[in-house]
Design an enzyme around this catalytic site. Structure first.
Site, mmCIF file in Angstrom:
data_model
loop_
_atom_site.group_PDB
_atom_site.id
_atom_site.type_symbol
_atom_site.label_atom_id
_atom_site.label_comp_id
_atom_site.label_asym_id
_atom_site.label_seq_id
_atom_site.Cartn_x
_atom_site.Cartn_y
_atom_site.Cartn_z
ATOM 1 N N LEU B 73 -86.112 27.170 89.953
ATOM 2 C CA LEU B 73 -84.948 26.287 89.857
ATOM 3 C C LEU B 73 -84.434 26.051 88.441
ATOM 4 O O LEU B 73 -83.896 24.977 88.147
ATOM 5 C CB LEU B 73 -85.249 24.929 90.533
ATOM 6 N N ASN B 127 -81.497 22.831 99.699
ATOM 7 C CA ASN B 127 -82.626 23.751 99.587
ATOM 8 C C ASN B 127 -83.931 22.971 99.685
ATOM 9 O O ASN B 127 -84.429 22.449 98.694
ATOM 10 C CB ASN B 127 -82.504 24.487 98.246
ATOM 11 N N CYS B 130 -87.718 25.787 98.550
ATOM 12 C CA CYS B 130 -88.052 26.575 97.368
ATOM 13 C C CYS B 130 -89.564 26.581 97.169
ATOM 14 O O CYS B 130 -90.174 25.536 96.985
ATOM 15 C CB CYS B 130 -87.385 26.011 96.117
ATOM 16 N N LYS B 165 -81.163 24.457 104.332
ATOM 17 C CA LYS B 165 -81.797 25.780 104.233
ATOM 18 C C LYS B 165 -83.289 25.661 104.490
ATOM 19 O O LYS B 165 -84.012 24.955 103.782
ATOM 20 C CB LYS B 165 -81.538 26.361 102.842
ATOM 21 N N GLY B 243 -82.085 37.048 104.817
ATOM 22 C CA GLY B 243 -83.392 37.690 104.703
ATOM 23 C C GLY B 243 -83.319 39.194 104.758
ATOM 24 O O GLY B 243 -83.282 39.770 105.841
HETATM 25 C C1 LIG Z 1 -84.428 35.619 92.160
HETATM 26 C C2 LIG Z 1 -84.192 34.709 93.316
HETATM 27 C C3 LIG Z 1 -83.793 33.390 93.099
HETATM 28 C C4 LIG Z 1 -83.575 32.535 94.168
HETATM 29 N N1 LIG Z 1 -83.153 31.254 93.945
HETATM 30 C C5 LIG Z 1 -82.852 30.439 94.990
HETATM 31 C C6 LIG Z 1 -82.302 29.151 94.788
HETATM 32 O O1 LIG Z 1 -82.069 28.724 93.660
HETATM 33 N N2 LIG Z 1 -82.033 28.368 95.867
HETATM 34 C C7 LIG Z 1 -82.268 28.803 97.141
HETATM 35 O O2 LIG Z 1 -82.008 28.091 98.106
HETATM 36 N N3 LIG Z 1 -82.762 30.040 97.373
HETATM 37 C C8 LIG Z 1 -83.054 30.866 96.324
HETATM 38 N N4 LIG Z 1 -83.539 32.133 96.567
HETATM 39 C C9 LIG Z 1 -83.739 32.580 97.951
HETATM 40 C C10 LIG Z 1 -82.523 33.392 98.442
HETATM 41 O O3 LIG Z 1 -81.372 32.630 98.433
HETATM 42 C C11 LIG Z 1 -82.786 33.930 99.870
HETATM 43 O O4 LIG Z 1 -82.982 32.854 100.749
HETATM 44 C C12 LIG Z 1 -83.998 34.837 99.926
HETATM 45 O O5 LIG Z 1 -84.069 35.650 98.786
HETATM 46 C C13 LIG Z 1 -84.022 35.735 101.162
HETATM 47 O O6 LIG Z 1 -82.899 36.560 101.222
HETATM 48 P P1 LIG Z 1 -82.901 38.091 100.676
HETATM 49 O O7 LIG Z 1 -84.058 38.768 101.294
HETATM 50 O O8 LIG Z 1 -81.572 38.636 101.102
HETATM 51 O O9 LIG Z 1 -83.017 37.999 99.193
HETATM 52 C C14 LIG Z 1 -83.755 32.997 95.490
HETATM 53 C C15 LIG Z 1 -84.141 34.325 95.706
HETATM 54 C C16 LIG Z 1 -84.350 35.175 94.649
HETATM 55 C C17 LIG Z 1 -84.761 36.601 94.922
#
Ligand SMILES: Cc1cc2nc3c(=O)[nH]c(=O)nc-3n(C[C@H](O)[C@H](O)[C@H](O)COP(=O)(O)O)c2cc1C
Ligand SMILES: Cc1cc2nc3c(=O)[nH]c(=O)nc-3n(C[C@H](O)[C@H](O)[C@H](O)COP(=O)(O)OP(=O)(O)OC[C@H]3O[C@@H](n4cnc5c(N)ncnc54)[C@H](O)[C@@H]3O)c2cc1C
Ligand SMILES: Cc1cc2nc3c(=O)[nH]c(=O)nc-3n(C[C@H](O)[C@H](O)[C@H](O)COP(=O)(O)OP(=O)(O)OC[C@H]3O[C@@H](n4cnc5c(N)ncnc54)[C@H](O)[C@@H]3O)c2cc1C
Ligand SMILES: Cc1cc2nc3c(=O)[nH]c(=O)nc-3n(C[C@H](O)[C@H](O)[C@H](O)COP(=O)(O)O)c2cc1C
Ligand code: FES
Ligand code: FES
Lengths: 269, 303, 303, 269
Positions: B73, B127, B130, B165, B243
């Site tokens: 964060l 969120n 996290c 979320k 995801g």
């Molecule tokens: C580098 C990184 C930073 C992330 N930061 C946040 C965030 O600040 N807040 C949040 O709700 N999710 C965060 N996520 C989660 C993503 O929003 C998402 O829910 C998760 O990566 C699954 O989706 P994906 O497989 O398409 O990446 C982050 C994911 C990654 C990879």
């Protein structure tokens, strides 16, 4: 600088030694403007264990021929696949990324590279030379076979060499080379690229001699464009992304870099 | 031309493709590669009540068809967001959504209240999932009472569309979804990252400074798809699928499983044009299958 | 030559490499490819109290760096096992472990009792984590009281080494591990498969006859590694690591995270010689790092 | 039969049409004994979306030359990668897997293949011919371009062709070809390979005419060696693995196959 996503064509792939390859890339369109110290994020196709792109420094740009080079050291699956690329294959690439080195003009500069840290130095040496600088280049390696492209650097200035086993140039760590001792005061700026320990040692020497210094960091990256915040380095202003605020930094702005070790460091990444 | 518009509570999105928070910066990082306004909307990176430095480096580990992150964060806090980042977001005329996180209920409420006053932020995504912070974060999202409490508290101060979320690191994501729906959520988005870990066998050390981190990317897609299907069967509010989505086919699978919209996360790193390619691919699919509107796909799984 | 022997409660394994139940048949399927006796042991496929046909076809879906299965405990029942399969297992002189599953506590107890009488079955692995059966299976493994109850009941009738195999589909695998330890388990093995799902976007149908199935393979390795690390920090009994292990490096990561032994599952399908390659690779690693005994690696993560 | 895991060498890769390739494989060691109807599990390297091995029928074996062939239809990423294999590349393969067809002797037999279902029929036709059978081969496809290798089959017997668009042979479904109507009673055995619907229709015709029949199933597989229980088909004795109890089955032993549709079926898999 505007970033591009391009499919470049492999024009040639030359093995410099067992684990270093020089990839020459071209395009039908004019290549974007790039400056020394910037890097590219390369997609590695056909390697199931390489999911993310891989960052590589811009090694050379030939605007006349509209070509560019990457110098690739094989360390894992991703680089192994790149080393096997064949002429005419296509490479998807984001570039130019990050900020380049600050180019001195009509000055006296020293470039220090160790191991694969020499990758951005060719482009840098060439541009510094064109800007009217008196360029000296110090390259270190474990053994004579690790000293890459020394001949080509000679076009831009003096080349000094250090090898740990003494098979070429002075014997010992690059950071212990005589040019960094007696002669160091003659330089107005030091540029350094290589393993972390080496860069810290050089930064320390520069600081002790009150010489401007820039180092190029190689933090692990997921995106290369400032979107993921994975590649941060601790600076005096808090965590900063190496991919957008760097990869080139003035070591004085980096936290915990002033306490750099003066002892030797291995060129092993 | 098939209709791509979808409704998400009071919002109308021009298409169902959003970006996942933390993987798309504040949008501008992608301006050079795509027309960000072509997307259904963007969810910008997490904002907390106070400035946060995030976790120490290293924060990333590559894994089979995925990655672990331990960003934690990092952001300059809500006041900085309002003053310096919000103005830059005004150039986007699609749906701009803030991701709200914190360590305490009061912190969430503070951020939500401040976001509520920003006209151009049309929704917030809470969120509570996290995995990369010591306090709060996922802890809120892994029990019904705490998920419910933070949702209820934010609902009191937030008028616009409230998306919650959800964390996949639970025995029953359905129970959590029902709890936040009952507490006033207008939509749920799922999944956040799965808690994982990487070790460097040669150095014998964890790869991440925090030892564990959040797993994302194609590797987690089957788990995410299952959860979207389970949740969308029981909640009445819209579900946003997240995801491992990297292609139009992936996106369509999530819509069929019950999602009204989807978010693209890690795939933005491997190809910054993924989102616009997905939009084009969905359009092509609808055309090939003679489907008039993308919203007909939602929950359209044939059993 | 480095020592590969490890102890698992009362058992001594010649090396820490076992096979995961349901991925290695009854061993003989691999006789043509490897010397099965070279392994630390084999865990044969699940046995239930009664004959089971398993789930309808299709039972398999490929996913990014993994697969979903929905086999559903197909087997001929414990009596058939005792009469027809057990005699064939006598040719293996390494550790032969039965995987015990069922829908009711009585069923588990019946199988365990019958296995207890078989000299050559040196341990049982209680599968309270199968996601592919309507009743029982994972339901036992996702709450502490039920996990505890079935472990306790089996413990009463089973004298030899009792391993309990845990489900990753829970909020806190640590709590479940502590519950089964307290109920008398001699070791825990983790993880079983993550509950996932696959959809064919073109046909709009689920790929699996059961809609959801169990996710395995490299994709789940980061989650498995995290759980092994979490559990091994709190339990006193040995932990057996499972999940995506495909190379000696993977195996070593699990040992460093706290596992005393590991199981190879899905990787047996992509390369039937994976297990013997891992043994050779571990030996090589120990030699390169001048480590005398493999058991020194267990929990050897440097923090 | 003992199973082997081998690294075979690609001797040639011939495109038969846009989406069918004939891979010729060789080895320094003598290839194992294989029989028609058996299959191989092939590892696809360099394709990130292909995690599991892919099953393919043994298309041909030339014991004299110590070579074997696979006939590969491109349907997804895995087969696309195999279609791009180049001479001298290596292919890791498990074989021979499953049970072959029961070979008639000195009899009159019909082989029916549709779409890519012709893959095992070459090896089968050749062996049946050698066993003194009078062999007839019926091949179906959507269009003339889909009829593969018809010329080569002629060495072993009569070749009949059906295309849905009538561009070659009789117009219509393969299951509606005249040889399966008037002349069918002259055959002592029918072997069939192809899409599910086609095999069911042929099985039905065979049953109606009290002719022995064998079909070769193509269930999705994870292991190919009886270890995973993913590939089951419902038989009169319960679920059986196609990879070890099949892939060749007598349709009368399969559940729900007696109620086979008599209506036409598409050759689309
Ligand atoms: C580098 C990184 C930073 C992330 N930061 C946040 C965030 O600040 N807040 C949040 O709700 N999710 C965060 N996520 C989660 C993503 O929003 C998402 O829910 C998760 O990566 C699954 O989706 P994906 O497989 O398409 O990446 C982050 C994911 C990654 C990879
Ligand atoms: C800005 C920048 C410029 C670079 N320039 C060059 C160059 O010009 N020539 C060159 O040969 N190498 C360069 N590197 C290092 C290069 O990116 C890595 O060697 C490469 O990513 C390794 O990939 P792999 O799959 O072969 O190795 P693996 O070890 O399998 O990679 C695993 C993971 O670790 C990361 N990683 C591994 N080593 C490094 C490293 N040294 N630095 C950053 N990430 C790493 C990978 O990106 C990947 O995410 C640069 C790195 C950065 C950050
Ligand atoms: C015993 C047997 C023999 C076969 N013989 C041949 C042959 O000689 N020539 C040939 O071209 N094809 C043959 N097939 C089909 C071939 O295995 C598939 O076309 C191939 O696996 C598709 O892989 P892909 O990655 O290209 O497709 P994808 O669609 O990406 O594959 C996704 C998944 O589905 C499975 N799959 C997809 N189509 C099929 C199918 N038709 N049958 C079984 N599994 C499938 C794949 O194995 C994989 O797990 C045979 C199948 C079996 C079971
Ligand atoms: C096809 C298949 C069948 C399985 N059957 C069983 C089983 O009968 N009993 C059991 O406890 N686990 C079973 N499992 C789970 C595995 O033993 C293992 O826990 C899981 O696959 C994770 O390990 P892996 O990623 O190495 O495959 C099965 C897994 C697969 C893929
Ligand atoms: S690598 Fe993603 S922000 Fe630097
Ligand atoms: S494919 Fe595994 S048992 Fe048949």
């Amino acid at each position: 600088m505007k970033k591009y996503i391009l499919d470049l064509k492999v024009l040639s792939n030359r093995a410099l030694n067992q684990n270093h390859h020089l990839l020459e890339l071209g395009s039908d369109e004019p290549l974007p403007v790039m400056v020394p110290g910037q890097f590219a994020e390369v997609r590695v196709d056909g390697s199931p264990s390489t999911y993310l792109r891989r960052p590589f420094s811009i090694h050379r740009v030939d605007r006349g021929a509209n070509t560019m080079h990457l110098l690739i050291k094989t360390v894992g699956e991703g680089t192994r696949h790149l080393a096997e690329l064949k002429k005419n294959e296509s490479l998807n690439i984001l570039l130019p990324l990050g900020n380049g080195f600050t180019l001195a003009r009509n000055s006296e500069v020293l470039l220090v590279g160790g191991g694969c840290g020499v990758a951005p130095l060719y482009f840098l040496a060439e541009q510094l030379f064109r800007q009217g600088n008196k360029v000296s280049i110090l390259i270190g390696g474990r053994s004579a076979g690790d000293i890459l492209l020394a001949g080509e650097y000679r076009a831009f200035g003096n080349v000094y060499i250090a090898t740990e086993d003494g098979t070429l140039g002075e014997k010992g760590m690059v950071t212990a080379h005589s040019v960094l001792k007696k002669e160091v005061a003659s330089f107005k700026k030091i540029y350094c690229c290589g393993p972390d320990g080496m860069m810290r040692a050089v930064a320390h020497i520069a600081a002790a001699n009150k010489i401007d210094c820039e180092v190029s960091l190689e933090n692990t990256m997921a995106c290369g464009i400032g979107a993921c915040l994975c590649c941060v380095v601790e600076t005096n202003q808090g965590n900063q992304c190496v991919c957008t605020e760097g990869p080139v930094f003035d070591p004085l702005t980096l936290k915990n870099w002033s306490a750099a070790v003066e002892t030797g460091c291995s060129l092993d990444q | 031309m098939p209709g791509l518009e979808v409704k998400l509570h009071k919002l109308t999105l021009k298409n169902p493709v959003l970006t996942a928070s933390g993987t798309f910066g504040y949008g501008e990082e992608f301006d050079d590669f795509i027309d960000v306004n072509a997307l259904g909307g963007i969810i910008v990176k997490a904002t907390t009540s106070k400035h946060r430095e995030g976790n120490p480096y290293p924060r990333m580990a590559e894994t089979p068809m995925g990655m672990l992150n331990a960003v934690g964060l990092q952001n300059k806090g809500v006041d900085y967001f309002v003053k310096n980042i919000y103005p830059k977001l005004l150039k986007y005329n699609n749906c701009v959504i803030a991701n709200v996180s914190d360590s305490t209920v009061e912190g969430y409420v503070e951020v939500a209240e401040k976001m509520n006053r920003l006209d151009h932020i049309q929704a917030i995504e809470l969120n509570i999932s996290c995995p990369n912070v010591k306090e709060g974060g996922m802890a809120f999202g892994t029990s019904c009472p705490s998920a419910s409490a933070v949702t209820r508290a934010v609902r009191e101060v937030y008028d616009k569309t409230l998306i919650v979320k959800l964390s996949p690191n639970v025995t029953s994501i359905v129970d959590i979804a029902l709890a936040v729906e009952e507490a006033g959520a207008d939509a749920v988005s799922l999944i956040n990252t799965l808690l994982g870990m990487a070790i460097n066998a040669e150095t014998r050390r964890p790869v991440l400074s925090t030892v564990t981190g959040g797993l994302s990317g194609p590797a987690i897609k089957p788990v995410a798809l299952r959860m979207v299907w389970q949740v969308s069967k029981v909640v009445k509010i819209p579900v946003i699928g997240i995801g491992g989505i990297s292609s139009a086919t992936d996106a369509i699978e999530f819509l069929l499983a019950g999602a009204s919209a989807i978010q693209v996360g890690t795939a933005n790193f491997t190809d910054p044009r993924t989102t616009v390619k997905i939009i084009a691919g969905i359009e092509d699919y609808l055309r090939r299958h003679s489907i008039a509107e993308v919203k007909e796909l939602t929950g359209g799984l044939l059993l």
